[in-house]
Design an enzyme around this catalytic site. Structure first.
Site, PDB file in Angstrom:
ATOM      1  N   SER A   1       9.727 -15.718 -12.042  1.00  0.00           N
ATOM      2  CA  SER A   1       9.432 -14.911 -10.858  1.00  0.00           C
ATOM      3  C   SER A   1       7.932 -14.927 -10.621  1.00  0.00           C
ATOM      4  O   SER A   1       7.147 -14.973 -11.585  1.00  0.00           O
ATOM      5  CB  SER A   1       9.883 -13.468 -11.083  1.00  0.00           C
TER       6      SER A   1
ATOM      7  N   TYR B   1      11.571  -6.236 -16.082  1.00  0.00           N
ATOM      8  CA  TYR B   1      11.859  -7.503 -15.396  1.00  0.00           C
ATOM      9  C   TYR B   1      10.713  -8.492 -15.628  1.00  0.00           C
ATOM     10  O   TYR B   1      10.930  -9.644 -16.035  1.00  0.00           O
ATOM     11  CB  TYR B   1      12.034  -7.223 -13.904  1.00  0.00           C
TER      12      TYR B   1
ATOM     13  N   LYS C   1      10.742 -12.121 -17.665  1.00  0.00           N
ATOM     14  CA  LYS C   1      10.396 -13.389 -17.006  1.00  0.00           C
ATOM     15  C   LYS C   1       9.191 -14.058 -17.673  1.00  0.00           C
ATOM     16  O   LYS C   1       9.094 -15.281 -17.700  1.00  0.00           O
ATOM     17  CB  LYS C   1      10.149 -13.160 -15.507  1.00  0.00           C
TER      18      LYS C   1
HETATM   19  N1  LIG Z   1      15.299 -12.662  -4.714  1.00  0.00           N
HETATM   20  C1  LIG Z   1      14.049 -12.564  -5.134  1.00  0.00           C
HETATM   21  O1  LIG Z   1      13.167 -12.031  -4.411  1.00  0.00           O
HETATM   22  C2  LIG Z   1      13.653 -13.115  -6.469  1.00  0.00           C
HETATM   23  C3  LIG Z   1      12.294 -13.103  -6.795  1.00  0.00           C
HETATM   24  C4  LIG Z   1      11.898 -13.607  -8.022  1.00  0.00           C
HETATM   25  C5  LIG Z   1      12.834 -14.130  -8.897  1.00  0.00           C
HETATM   26  N2  LIG Z   1      14.165 -14.121  -8.553  1.00  0.00           N
HETATM   27  C6  LIG Z   1      15.113 -14.661  -9.527  1.00  0.00           C
HETATM   28  O2  LIG Z   1      15.946 -15.613  -8.910  1.00  0.00           O
HETATM   29  C7  LIG Z   1      17.209 -15.690  -9.597  1.00  0.00           C
HETATM   30  C8  LIG Z   1      18.340 -15.621  -8.608  1.00  0.00           C
HETATM   31  O3  LIG Z   1      18.293 -14.348  -7.983  1.00  0.00           O
HETATM   32  P1  LIG Z   1      18.788 -14.099  -6.483  1.00  0.00           P
HETATM   33  O4  LIG Z   1      17.685 -13.424  -5.791  1.00  0.00           O
HETATM   34  O5  LIG Z   1      19.396 -15.321  -5.927  1.00  0.00           O
HETATM   35  O6  LIG Z   1      19.892 -12.961  -6.759  1.00  0.00           O
HETATM   36  P2  LIG Z   1      21.450 -12.883  -6.432  1.00  0.00           P
HETATM   37  O7  LIG Z   1      21.885 -11.560  -6.951  1.00  0.00           O
HETATM   38  O8  LIG Z   1      21.696 -13.207  -5.015  1.00  0.00           O
HETATM   39  O9  LIG Z   1      22.039 -14.039  -7.370  1.00  0.00           O
HETATM   40  C9  LIG Z   1      22.043 -13.911  -8.765  1.00  0.00           C
HETATM   41  C10 LIG Z   1      23.414 -14.258  -9.288  1.00  0.00           C
HETATM   42  O10 LIG Z   1      23.395 -14.125 -10.721  1.00  0.00           O
HETATM   43  C11 LIG Z   1      24.669 -13.631 -11.118  1.00  0.00           C
HETATM   44  N3  LIG Z   1      24.595 -13.008 -12.433  1.00  0.00           N
HETATM   45  C12 LIG Z   1      24.087 -11.792 -12.767  1.00  0.00           C
HETATM   46  N4  LIG Z   1      24.258 -11.549 -14.074  1.00  0.00           N
HETATM   47  C13 LIG Z   1      24.879 -12.648 -14.587  1.00  0.00           C
HETATM   48  C14 LIG Z   1      25.326 -13.002 -15.883  1.00  0.00           C
HETATM   49  N5  LIG Z   1      25.186 -12.154 -16.923  1.00  0.00           N
HETATM   50  N6  LIG Z   1      25.898 -14.216 -16.070  1.00  0.00           N
HETATM   51  C15 LIG Z   1      26.057 -15.069 -15.016  1.00  0.00           C
HETATM   52  N7  LIG Z   1      25.684 -14.775 -13.765  1.00  0.00           N
HETATM   53  C16 LIG Z   1      25.094 -13.582 -13.555  1.00  0.00           C
HETATM   54  C17 LIG Z   1      25.033 -12.629 -10.024  1.00  0.00           C
HETATM   55  O11 LIG Z   1      26.447 -12.391  -9.999  1.00  0.00           O
HETATM   56  C18 LIG Z   1      24.510 -13.322  -8.777  1.00  0.00           C
HETATM   57  O12 LIG Z   1      25.516 -14.081  -8.133  1.00  0.00           O
HETATM   58  C19 LIG Z   1      17.171 -14.549 -10.623  1.00  0.00           C
HETATM   59  O13 LIG Z   1      16.821 -15.068 -11.895  1.00  0.00           O
HETATM   60  C20 LIG Z   1      16.071 -13.649 -10.109  1.00  0.00           C
HETATM   61  O14 LIG Z   1      15.481 -12.876 -11.132  1.00  0.00           O
HETATM   62  C21 LIG Z   1      14.588 -13.631  -7.374  1.00  0.00           C
END
Ligand SMILES: NC(=O)c1ccc[n+]([C@@H]2O[C@H](COP(=O)([O-])OP(=O)(O)OC[C@H]3O[C@@H](n4cnc5c(N)ncnc54)[C@H](O)[C@@H]3O)[C@@H](O)[C@H]2O)c1
Length: 276
Positions: free
Chosen positions: A144, A157, A161
């Site tokens: 992140s 968080y 990360k």
């Molecule tokens: N959206 C943002 O602004 C953002 C920013 C920085 C980092 N991220 C990172 O990006 C990645 C994807 O996040 P996103 O924003 O697409 O979120 P999202 O919630 O849309 O997708 C994440 C998916 O991970 C799945 N998940 C959660 N726990 C799980 C587990 N124990 N085993 C398997 N699957 C699991 C959820 O069901 C979900 O479908 C994450 O690692 C998140 O930390 C997101």
């Protein structure tokens, strides 16, 4: 990377960023295993990909469970005969943001289990078989932009990360030292409009029975105007990841880097030795 002949596994691909990555791979002819703790969403993303002419299958996985991730690897190698790209992308956050002093041990443990040990389990389950295979390989671990700046109210968080960053940087150099044709990319998303707040709440409630109704929200004192806090949709993240894999970039950012914060931290580190 020859995407048209490759096979990829993407965790957390039932939604948001993982879904975008899975779609982009499939559009280039890569066979994709869409994995998510939410089986219905994984199945529906695989269905979308097949409807668009791609080759995808889906499987439920809980990345906090090493056996579940091992079973995911078994299915991938059985189905594809190889895995060229692994995206350890599943992750969770918390809403509302909370201070360290209003966080619980369970908050820290849960986020570490999913965000960090989820990646460790992926590396353990896939790396030995991927290393044994000929050709170019790549692991993409989702971190992140929170680790390149500082985000009050988001400590568990951010810490989880940072662990992903550390693991990825060391693994990359180990693979270089040992002559593997194997890259490691860290994906740093900024603010991407996905379901992460809601999915995190519901996954946590299912896993721990904790609905967070008594959580004390963090009162933001400062305002931050980082470019990475300006929201973007997830649709271009897959393209950014593909470019990073093509170039074997160590890092892939979805937004501009917080240059002044990075420079300030580098300055503080490099001036921190007092010489005694
Ligand atoms: N959206 C943002 O602004 C953002 C920013 C920085 C980092 N991220 C990172 O990006 C990645 C994807 O996040 P996103 O924003 O697409 O979120 P999202 O919630 O849309 O997708 C994440 C998916 O991970 C799945 N998940 C959660 N726990 C799980 C587990 N124990 N085993 C398997 N699957 C699991 C959820 O069901 C979900 O479908 C994450 O690692 C998140 O930390 C997101």
């Amino acid at each position: 990377m020859d995407f048209s002949a490759a096979a990829a596994v993407v965790t957390g691909a039932g939604s948001g960023i993982g879904r975008s990555i899975a779609h982009e791979f499939a559009s280039l002819g890569t066979r994709v295993l869409v994995a998510d703790i939410d089986d219905d969403s994984a199945q529906s993303v695989a269905e979308e990909i097949r409807a668009a002419g791609g080759d995808a299958r889906a499987r439920a996985v809980d990345v906090t469970d090493a056996d579940s991730v091992e079973a995911l690897a078994d299915e991938a190698f059985e189905a594809f005969g190889r895995v060229d790209i692994l995206c350890n992308n599943a992750g969770v956050t918390w809403r509302p943001f909370r201070s360290v002093w209003d966080a619980s041990l369970a908050d820290f443990r849960w986020m570490t289990e999913v965000n960090y040990f989820g990646v460790v389990h992926g590396v353990f389950a896939f790396l030995p078989r991927m290393r044994a295979q000929a050709g170019r390989k790549q692991i993409v671990n989702t971190s992140s932009l929170a680790t390149l700046s500082t985000s009050p109210g988001h400590a568990p968080y951010t810490a989880s990360k940072h662990a992903v960053d550390g693991l990825s940087d060391v693994l990359r150099e180990e693979l270089v030292d040992h002559g593997d044709d194997f890259g490691v990319t860290v994906l740093y998303p900024g603010l991407i409009t996905t379901n992460i707040g809601e999915t995190s709440k519901s996954v946590r409630a299912q896993e721990t029975g904790d609905d967070l109704s008594d959580a004390i929200a963090y009162t933001q004192v400062r305002t931050f105007d980082f470019p990475h806090n300006r929201p973007k949709g997830p649709e271009n993240v897959g393209k950014q990841v593909v470019e990073a894999i093509r170039r074997n970039d160590p890092y892939c950012l979805t937004h501009p880097a917080p240059e002044s914060e990075i420079a300030q931290r580098a300055k503080l580190w490099t001036r921190a030795y007092r010489g005694y």
